[in-house]
Design an enzyme around this catalytic site. Structure first.
Site, short mmCIF file in Angstrom:
data_model
loop_
_atom_site.label_atom_id
_atom_site.label_comp_id
_atom_site.label_asym_id
_atom_site.label_seq_id
_atom_site.Cartn_x
_atom_site.Cartn_y
_atom_site.Cartn_z
N GLY A 38 68.65 42.23 7.02
CA GLY A 38 68.98 41.23 8.03
C GLY A 38 70.30 40.52 7.84
N GLU A 68 66.94 45.24 1.56
CA GLU A 68 66.89 46.39 2.48
C GLU A 68 67.93 46.26 3.60
OE1 GLU A 68 62.04 46.93 2.36
OE2 GLU A 68 63.01 45.97 4.04
N ARG A 106 72.58 48.57 22.56
CA ARG A 106 72.52 47.20 22.02
C ARG A 106 73.01 46.12 22.99
NH1 ARG A 106 74.91 45.51 17.97
NH2 ARG A 106 73.18 44.36 17.06
N TYR A 146 69.88 43.83 23.43
CA TYR A 146 69.91 42.62 22.59
C TYR A 146 70.99 41.63 23.00
CZ TYR A 146 67.56 45.92 19.37
OH TYR A 146 66.75 46.85 18.79
N CYS A 151 72.88 55.37 35.98
CA CYS A 151 72.49 54.77 37.25
C CYS A 151 71.50 53.65 37.02
CB CYS A 151 71.95 55.83 38.20
SG CYS A 151 73.33 56.77 38.84
N GLU A 152 72.02 52.60 36.56
CA GLU A 152 71.31 51.39 36.17
C GLU A 152 72.44 50.48 35.67
OE1 GLU A 152 67.59 50.17 33.46
OE2 GLU A 152 67.78 52.15 34.23
N TYR A 187 72.29 51.18 14.60
CA TYR A 187 71.51 51.14 15.84
C TYR A 187 72.34 51.60 17.04
CZ TYR A 187 68.95 48.39 12.47
OH TYR A 187 68.34 47.98 11.31
C1 LIG Z 1 65.10 47.16 10.30
C2 LIG Z 1 64.65 46.78 8.96
C3 LIG Z 1 65.56 46.39 7.98
C4 LIG Z 1 67.05 46.29 8.23
O1 LIG Z 1 67.44 45.28 9.08
P1 LIG Z 1 69.03 45.02 9.28
O2 LIG Z 1 69.10 43.88 10.22
O3 LIG Z 1 69.61 46.26 9.87
O4 LIG Z 1 69.60 44.72 7.94
C5 LIG Z 1 65.07 46.12 6.73
N1 LIG Z 1 63.75 46.20 6.44
C6 LIG Z 1 62.84 46.58 7.36
C7 LIG Z 1 61.41 46.67 6.99
C8 LIG Z 1 63.25 46.87 8.65
O5 LIG Z 1 62.34 47.22 9.57
#
Ligand SMILES: *Cc1c(COP(=O)(O)O)cnc(C)c1O
Length: 410
Positions: free
Chosen positions: A227, A268, A307, A311, A337-338, A365
């Protein structure tokens, strides 16, 4: 004339030459940028035993995974297919964490048979897992810490109404199941969202983990999820990963002292590793003046980069064919077409038909969420590595669209 900060080449290979050689639309990735992002995280968390588990769903091309492995990171997979792609890239089962959300237990069994660790995401899954394996297979538990985090609601996944993880308020229930089946829980995990700017949020999540952890004597790691926010436009703040590393590592070390054992700290990152490495290059098909706006229509759309529509994500765009020329204001739109506005109200170098436009932050993404909507073909992918552009996915061809259709004699 403004001088642009936007790159016209990657590692000395011009984006224009890549567009001409491989055609458009094309995704281009800078391999060195991915490696340097991994190095940045290693430095930020240098005080603790760190494991970087790349969230593969951001971009799953096998060659990208190979680079990630080469840089010393491991992976987090969210489906059995992602697990298999990671194995194809050379990751061993021990290097893969499987974090599914509401999958069929058969898929979990398949992962276990491959030797991959499972991140248990519900009480129901804990029971199935316990009944099948007892204490013979170590596992991790995904906790929902009830923290609102991330850039917007769609990418917030650790709050009280989120489907993900097991509520921290159900800790007692978790412990009952652990005891019932003598589960061997070696890790606790949280992942609260994407585009998390504030370092304190990671600490807040950490504190939930630290408190829960005292109930689990067999832990080997705590997983803080991903994240980290990246920069989308000039002057836009990104997560200060050095600050996150500093404050989280310090709290983690204190926790380990209390816990009585040194654990590993896992993170992660998805976006952080690959977002800025990627570019989507498209060609301008039409410049359309209307009474109020000027549109540039390009040979791509939400089928390739969803995206902005999904988002409200901001992707910086520039005109590669007129990078430092006089600027005009455009809405850059797709051919779907949207309504598929890729970039709204942007000042870029004056566009004419046939110009190449480049979207930034397209590594995460981007391709991984691409589809064949409107029966369009998905783009090629190119990796720039060691100063050379390599095709790493062929552009789809018409027959790919019909490959799985069963055509009846009617
Ligand atoms: C999508 C996801 C991430 C990565 O999120 P980012 O915003 O791309 O860093 C990490 N852990 C899990 C379990 C996820 O589903």
């Amino acid at each position: 004339m403004p001088v642009s900060q936007n790159p016209i080449s990657i590692q000395g290979v011009s984006l224009e030459s890549i567009s001409r050689k491989f055609g458009t639309p094309v995704y281009v990735y800078d391999g060195e940028k991915i490696i340097s992002q991994i190095e940045t995280l290693k430095q930020a968390f240098s005080e603790v035993p760190l494991k970087i588990k790349y969230a593969t769903k951001a971009l799953t091309n096998v060659n990208i995974l190979k680079l990630v492995k080469r840089a010393g990171a491991e992976v987090d997979a969210v489906s059995i297919e992602e697990i298999k792609i990671c194995m194809e890239a050379g990751f061993s089962a021990a290097e893969i964490m499987y974090t599914p959300s509401g999958v069929n237990f058969r898929e979990v069994q398949e992962a276990v048979e491959l030797g991959v660790m499972v991140n248990l995401d519900s009480i129901s899954l804990m029971e199935d897992f316990g009944a099948a394996y007892g204490n013979s297979i170590p596992a991790c538990i995904r906790i929902n810490p009830h923290i609102m985090a991330g850039g917007n609601e769609k990418i917030s996944v650790g709050h009280v109404q989120s489907k993900f993880g097991i509520s921290i308020e159900q800790l007692t229930d978790i412990l009952v199941i652990v005891k019932k089946f003598d589960l061997k829980i070696v890790g606790l995990h949280i992942h609260t969202g994407s585009d998390i700017l504030d370092a304190e949020i990671f600490l807040k999540g950490g504190n939930v983990l630290f408190e829960a952890a005292t109930n689990f004597p067999d832990l080997r790691f705590l997983d803080f999820g991903g994240g980290f926010k990246v920069t989308y436009k000039e002057g836009d703040p990104s997560t200060d990963v050095h600050e996150v590393g500093r404050i989280v590592s310090e709290a983690f070390q204190q926790f380990c002292t209390k816990y009585g054992r040194k654990l590993e700290l896992w993170i992660e990152p998805g976006k952080f590793l690959v977002s800025e490495s990627g570019y989507l290059i498209v060609e301008s098909n039409v410049v359309k003046n209307t009474p109020q706006l000027t549109f540039v229509g390009v040979d791509s759309g939400l089928n390739h980069l969803i995206r902005p529509m999904m988002y409200d994500a901001f992707h910086d765009v520039y005109n590669l064919s007129n990078i430092d020329g006089d600027q005009e204001t455009y809405n850059v739109v797709g051919y779907i077409c949207e309504t598929d506005t890729l970039a709204k109200n942007r000042k870029i170098g004056k566009v004419k038909k046939g110009d190449f436009l480049v979207f930034k932050n397209a590594g995460a993404y981007g391709f991984s969420m691409a589809s064949n909507y409107n029966s369009r073909l998905r783009p090629a992918e190119v990796l720039v590595w060691e100063g050379k552009a390599h095709l790493i996915r062929k552009r789809e061809e018409f027959h790919d669209l019909l490959r799985h259709q069963v055509i009846l004699d009617i």
